[in-house]
Every structure is written in C-alpha cells, then in structure tokens.
Design an enzyme around this catalytic site. Structure first.
Site, mmCIF file in Angstrom:
data_model
loop_
_atom_site.group_PDB
_atom_site.id
_atom_site.type_symbol
_atom_site.label_atom_id
_atom_site.label_comp_id
_atom_site.label_asym_id
_atom_site.label_seq_id
_atom_site.Cartn_x
_atom_site.Cartn_y
_atom_site.Cartn_z
ATOM 1 N N ASP A 90 0.660 -1.119 -0.086
ATOM 2 C CA ASP A 90 0.421 -0.026 0.161
ATOM 3 C C ASP A 90 0.594 1.324 0.199
ATOM 4 O O ASP A 90 1.876 1.329 -0.114
ATOM 5 C CB ASP A 90 -0.641 -0.119 1.396
ATOM 6 C CG ASP A 90 0.084 -0.270 2.398
ATOM 7 O OD1 ASP A 90 0.636 -1.278 2.412
ATOM 8 O OD2 ASP A 90 -0.350 1.112 3.584
ATOM 9 N N GLU A 140 0.003 -0.951 5.058
ATOM 10 C CA GLU A 140 1.132 -1.035 7.098
ATOM 11 C C GLU A 140 0.522 0.596 7.012
ATOM 12 O O GLU A 140 0.675 0.808 7.784
ATOM 13 C CB GLU A 140 2.120 -1.136 6.137
ATOM 14 C CG GLU A 140 3.800 -1.371 7.285
ATOM 15 C CD GLU A 140 4.018 0.391 6.731
ATOM 16 O OE1 GLU A 140 4.768 0.489 7.904
ATOM 17 O OE2 GLU A 140 3.918 1.340 5.731
ATOM 18 N N GLU A 141 0.205 1.246 6.052
ATOM 19 C CA GLU A 141 0.082 3.230 6.055
ATOM 20 C C GLU A 141 -0.795 3.097 7.092
ATOM 21 O O GLU A 141 -0.630 4.582 7.867
ATOM 22 C CB GLU A 141 -0.017 3.951 5.160
ATOM 23 C CG GLU A 141 0.810 3.474 3.966
ATOM 24 C CD GLU A 141 2.389 3.841 4.041
ATOM 25 O OE1 GLU A 141 2.866 4.370 5.145
ATOM 26 O OE2 GLU A 141 3.500 3.976 3.669
#
Length: 376
Positions: free
Chosen positions: A72, A134-135
């Site tokens: 992502d 992950e963000e």
C-alpha cells in the site's frame, strides 16, 4: 523486466491504503507464477485486502530469511505534484511516483532478484512477504504472521525494506492509534443547561492527552537514541458540531501514542481510557473507544547475528534507531529477529514528487542477491 520496469508497473497500480490491493497482489502473484514460484494468499478480514507469501527453496528448512515489503501507499493528494503520481516519471536518475521510495522500490527489487534467487542452490530458503495497509498502522501483517508457522519452518531473521539508505535499523518506537467517540445531548445554544455539549466533554480527554504528553516529556522513561527520547501522545484529528447555535451532541477524536521500546503503547492509553470512563460514569456522556491500530517497537541487540549479516551484505554500518515505525517490531514479537533496511531516503516519502534513484534500486538488488549467496 528489470527493477525499474517492475517499479513502473507497481506505481501504475494505485494501491492506496485502506482500499483494495487485489490488483497489485494479482500482479505479484502472476510475476512469481510465470517463474514457477508458488505463493499463498492470506486474506484479511476486510474482504478486499490480501497478504501474499512465497518461498524460494525448501520451506521446511529452518534458518532462512524473510524479505518483507508492504503493497500500500499513502494517498497522492498534494497539489504540488508535477506529474501523474501513478505513472512513473524519469527525471535524470530520479524515478518519480507515489510509492517509488515507500516502498514499491524495495518490492520491485525483491521481484527483480527472483531469477537470480532461482539460479542459486539455496541450502536455506528465502521467503518473500507482501503485506497490506502498513500505512494504516500495520493492519495486514498480523494476519500473515499468524499463518507463518504453517507456511515455513522458523526463519533466522527478517529484512523489512523501508527506506533507510540500505543501512540496517535496529530500533524504532511502537505505536497505537485510537478513536474516541463521545455522545452528549443536543439543544439550542441559548439553553446550554438543557443539553450536554460533546465538544466540551471531549476537551477533558484532550487535556488528559496533553497532560500525559507533558508528563512523559518531564519524567520519561527516556531512551537517548530516539528523538524525542521519550514516548509521545498526540490528539491528531477532531470533529463535531453542526452550527454555532446548536449544542453539539457528537464529537470524535483520533489520537496516537508512540512508545519507546520496552514500553507497551497500549499501557500509555490507560489514563486516557480512564478519563473517558469517568466522563461516562459521572458526566452523563456515552463514550466509545475504538483501537485503530497497534504495533510494538523494534529493539534488536547490537550483537544479534542478523546485524552482522546486514552490515556485511550492505557494506554499511547500522543506523541504530529511527523515529518512524515499521512492521519489523511485529516480526520480533513473533520471535523472528528483524532489521529495517531498504533503498532510498524516508525523507522523500509521503510528499509530492516522491522519488527513488536508479542507482538505489541497483544497490538494493545487489544486496539481496548477496544475501542469497550466503544461503548457498
């Protein structure tokens, strides 16, 4: 395709955090499949987001290494982009596009190195892990790590390829994020005693966050390798109210905590949570708390064998600690030593005209291929 060509394909897939990453997972799985590398999809509870895991070599052999990257990217809403953020643009040695450095550059190097991995007779395997969101606080990785014991024998270590200029990072802070939603009672602002102002109630929560942040700044605990050297709390986003003459019945607050290694981020949320409960019990408010994300810090010993390995294959001394967080702490919590080591500079991430250099891709791919040589 080389790493630059793969990066162009990856950047063209707008896998923005919080949205489906099916297209980029399909691309990676197809790339691996064309080279006879089988992979496993690990779906997340969202239903449209997926982790992917593959092994080159014998997955039943212990002591291999995981190369880990997230699929992502953050949104590309900055007005100062000078080109389409989802079309890789070359400007000299710069390769410009959303995710070029954070962290599709590393992912492209992982894939570009696969043919070289396959040519080697690996005594211990290389595992390729690709995660989602992950963000948004490493939401996808826990589902992959939960499945890891069924996918491979215990690895000796993991390299998370966030941008560190190819210097191994051994430590970073942990993080948690939470949303507090407060409900009071609406009414006309001329009769405040008949309503219950949710924004006023939330002000007590904000004061608690502010006071706890100040306390940690004064009292610690401290770890001087970090900037700042203590854990931090912040109120980040607040919303509520509809008109100046209406008592607001609802208010929502998003906050975050970043904790030095050895401190559980959730433990620092305790005073805030207790303040919220008091407002519910004594103030008449309804308060709901939602944990948006949580991941532990990374704290790898300097004498861990993975540190010497990372320094050897990169040819660079380790970088010690960084302020940003990664999925490496989740690997370490699962018993897998981890370092953060990837191409490019984190200062270029999350901003307009994000870029990576061709030379940085080449350097990263060479490091990954040297890792494979160590496993022969």
């Amino acid at each position: 395709m080389n790493a630059k060509e793969i990066l162009a394909q990856l950047v063209a897939i707008p896998s923005v955090v919080g949205t489906s990453n099916g297209a980029i997972v399909d691309f990676i799985r197809g790339w691996l499949g064309e080279r006879n590398v089988s992979s496993t999809i690990i779906a997340g509870p969202e239903g449209d987001r997926f982790n992917l895991f593959a092994t080159i070599g014998d997955a039943s052999v212990a002591g291999g290494y995981v190369l880990s990257g997230h699929t992502d990217v953050v949104p590309a809403q900055e007005a100062t982009w000078t080109s389409d953020p989802f079309a890789l643009k070359q400007d000299g040695e710069r390769l410009i596009g959303r995710g070029a450095v954070d962290m599709k550059g590393f992912v492209s190097c992982m894939l570009a190195a696969v043919p070289a991995f396959l040519e080697k007779r690996l005594d211990r395997p290389l595992h390729l892990a690709f995660s989602y969101d992950e963000e948004a606080g490493c939401r996808g990785m826990p589902h992959l790590i939960e499945r890891l014991p069924s996918l491979c024998a215990p690895p000796a270590g993991c390299i998370v390829g966030e941008p560190t200029n190819m210097r191994a990072v051994l430590r970073h802070k942990g993080k948690m994020a939470a949303r507090l939603s407060m409900t009071g009672r609406s009414g006309h602002s001329s009769r405040p005693e008949l309503g219950l102002n949710a924004i006023h109630g939330m002000a007590d929560i904000i004061a608690c966050i502010r006071d706890e942040a100040a306390r940690h700044t004064r009292e610690g605990p401290f770890n001087p390798i970090f900037e700042p050297p203590c854990s931090t709390l912040q109120a980040g986003v607040i919303s509520g109210g509809s008109a100046v003459n209406v008592i607001p019945a609802h208010c929502a607050l998003d906050m975050e905590i970043r904790a030095i290694p050895g401190v559980d981020p959730m433990s620092l949320f305790g005073p805030v949570e207790r303040a919220a409960r008091r407002l519910g019990a004594e103030g008449g408010y309804q308060v709901e708390t939602t944990i948006l994300s949580s991941y532990p810090g990374l704290d790898l010993r300097n004498d861990d064998p993975l540190v010497a390995l990372a320094e050897s294959i990169s040819g660079k001394p380790n970088a010690g600690a960084v302020s940003f967080g990664t999925e490496a702490g989740l690997y370490q919590k699962a018993g897998i030593p981890a370092v953060v080591c990837g191409p490019g500079d984190i200062a270029r991430a999350h901003r307009a005209n994000e870029f990576i250099l061709e030379s940085e891709l080449a350097e990263c791919q060479a490091v990954l291929e040297r890792l494979a040589e160590r496993l022969c």
